[in-house]
Design a protein around this motif. Structure first.
Motif, PDB file in Angstrom:
ATOM      1  N   LEU A  70       4.062  10.432  -9.154  1.00  0.00           N
ATOM      2  CA  LEU A  70       5.499  10.607  -9.371  1.00  0.00           C
ATOM      3  C   LEU A  70       5.864  10.014 -10.726  1.00  0.00           C
ATOM      4  CD1 LEU A  70       8.207  11.519  -8.069  1.00  0.00           C
ATOM      5  CD2 LEU A  70       8.475   9.162  -7.270  1.00  0.00           C
ATOM      6  N   LEU A 123      12.066  12.308  -4.210  1.00  0.00           N
ATOM      7  CA  LEU A 123      11.415  11.806  -3.001  1.00  0.00           C
ATOM      8  C   LEU A 123      11.986  12.479  -1.754  1.00  0.00           C
ATOM      9  CD1 LEU A 123      11.206   8.013  -3.876  1.00  0.00           C
ATOM     10  CD2 LEU A 123       9.263   9.523  -3.447  1.00  0.00           C
ATOM     11  N   THR A 152       3.566   5.928  -7.967  1.00  0.00           N
ATOM     12  CA  THR A 152       4.819   6.033  -8.704  1.00  0.00           C
ATOM     13  C   THR A 152       4.710   5.375 -10.074  1.00  0.00           C
ATOM     14  OG1 THR A 152       7.154   5.361  -8.763  1.00  0.00           O
ATOM     15  CG2 THR A 152       5.684   4.015  -7.425  1.00  0.00           C
ATOM     16  N   VAL A 194      10.327   3.341  -2.656  1.00  0.00           N
ATOM     17  CA  VAL A 194       9.542   4.576  -2.584  1.00  0.00           C
ATOM     18  C   VAL A 194       8.862   4.685  -1.222  1.00  0.00           C
ATOM     19  CG1 VAL A 194       7.642   5.882  -3.595  1.00  0.00           C
ATOM     20  CG2 VAL A 194       9.181   4.585  -5.077  1.00  0.00           C
ATOM     21  N   GLN A 196      10.746   6.106   1.626  1.00  0.00           N
ATOM     22  CA  GLN A 196      11.133   7.519   1.572  1.00  0.00           C
ATOM     23  C   GLN A 196       9.989   8.467   1.906  1.00  0.00           C
ATOM     24  OE1 GLN A 196      14.487   7.973   0.709  1.00  0.00           O
ATOM     25  NE2 GLN A 196      14.462   5.740   0.738  1.00  0.00           N
ATOM     26  N   THR A 197       8.809   7.923   2.242  1.00  0.00           N
ATOM     27  CA  THR A 197       7.655   8.787   2.462  1.00  0.00           C
ATOM     28  C   THR A 197       6.695   8.169   3.459  1.00  0.00           C
ATOM     29  OG1 THR A 197       5.790   9.910   1.357  1.00  0.00           O
ATOM     30  CG2 THR A 197       6.422   7.744   0.511  1.00  0.00           C
TER      31      THR A 197
END
Length: 260
Positions: free
Chosen positions: A63, A74, A87, A97, A100-101
């Motif tokens: 990312l 995201l 990232t 981050v 979000q995943t």
């Protein structure tokens, strides 16, 4: 063959992708909404697309977008726990981050020299896998750090290339003033910095010891070093690093405030 997607193919993302392409051992997917950015990396990527859904087929997803759009990107990603998300977004905390995943998340701060395999990077201990270590090894040198040190890393190796360019240009100008043409002076100055850096990395001696090794008594180098030692050049560089670190912290705080 590792499948790698790079989301955001601007300066940093593009450099990282081009560096990985040098080995020819990866399936590289370049993802960006900007057709011009995709065109610039097309010769180095296995495929290019503007659809982030393509990242779902990758082992590792890079990312490399601007911090202010990281959250939106995201939100569009649907990654699994078997994937790793790396990232590069400056100032964006790893925890944000990771929240979000489902993918494993590692935060790194590289620099543009990834394109030539000469990158200096810092990677957070948390989330770092052997697969990511292998990718980083391909594009340069890296250190593993606690995330609280990411701001100073951003200043040293993230902003550092610009400081080095500034010093190379100063040495180049000295050569021009002495009669070298600009191309000659630039080659000599840049190669000298490159060689000196490689010596520091590969030699067991300290920087002070290496300076002593170049300085012969009553020789030319010691005359020049006396000028530097009597100046505030070292303090100016330290101040530049400190200023960059402060700005990195400000960006991180602004991001966290905006997330609240």
């Amino acid at each position: 063959m590792t499948r790698v997607s790079v989301i955001g193919c601007g300066n940093m993302g593009g450099a990282f992708l081009k560096g990985l392409a040098r080995s020819g051992s990866h399936h590289l997917t370049a993802i960006d909404l900007d057709p011009d950015a995709l065109e610039r990396v097309a010769d180095h990527a296995t495929e290019t697309t503007d659809d982030t859904a393509a990242a779902k087929a990758s082992d590792v997803v890079i990312l490399a977008v601007k911090p202010d759009i990281a959250g939106a990107v995201l939100g569009d990603l649907d990654l699994s726990a078997e994937q790793t998300l790396v990232t590069l977004a400056a100032g964006v905390p790893r925890d944000f981050v990771a929240g979000q995943t489902e993918a494993q998340v590692v935060r790194i701060m590289p620099n543009l020299a990834a394109e030539t395999g000469n990158m200096a990077a810092a990677a957070t201990n948390e989330g770092l896998t052997d697969e990511v270590r292998a990718l980083l090894d391909e594009v340069g040198e890296f250190v593993e750090i606690d995330e609280e040190l990411m701001d100073i890393s951003t200043a040293v190796n993230g902003s550092g290339p610009a400081f080095a360019f500034y010093l190379i240009d100063a040495m180049k100008q000295g050569g021009i003033d002495g009669g070298l043409d600009p191309e000659q002076a630039e080659t000599l100055a840049a190669q000298t910095f490159k060689g000196a850096a490689e010596t520091v990395l590969r030699d067991d001696r300290s920087v002070d010891d290496l300076i002593d090794a170049v300085c012969s008594p009553n020789g030319t180098t010691i005359e020049g070093m006396d000028v530097l030692w009597d100046s505030d050049a070292d303090e100016a560089v330290v101040d530049a690093v400190a200023a960059a670190e402060r700005r990195s912290k400000e960006l991180a705080e602004a991001f966290e405030d905006g997330d609240e």
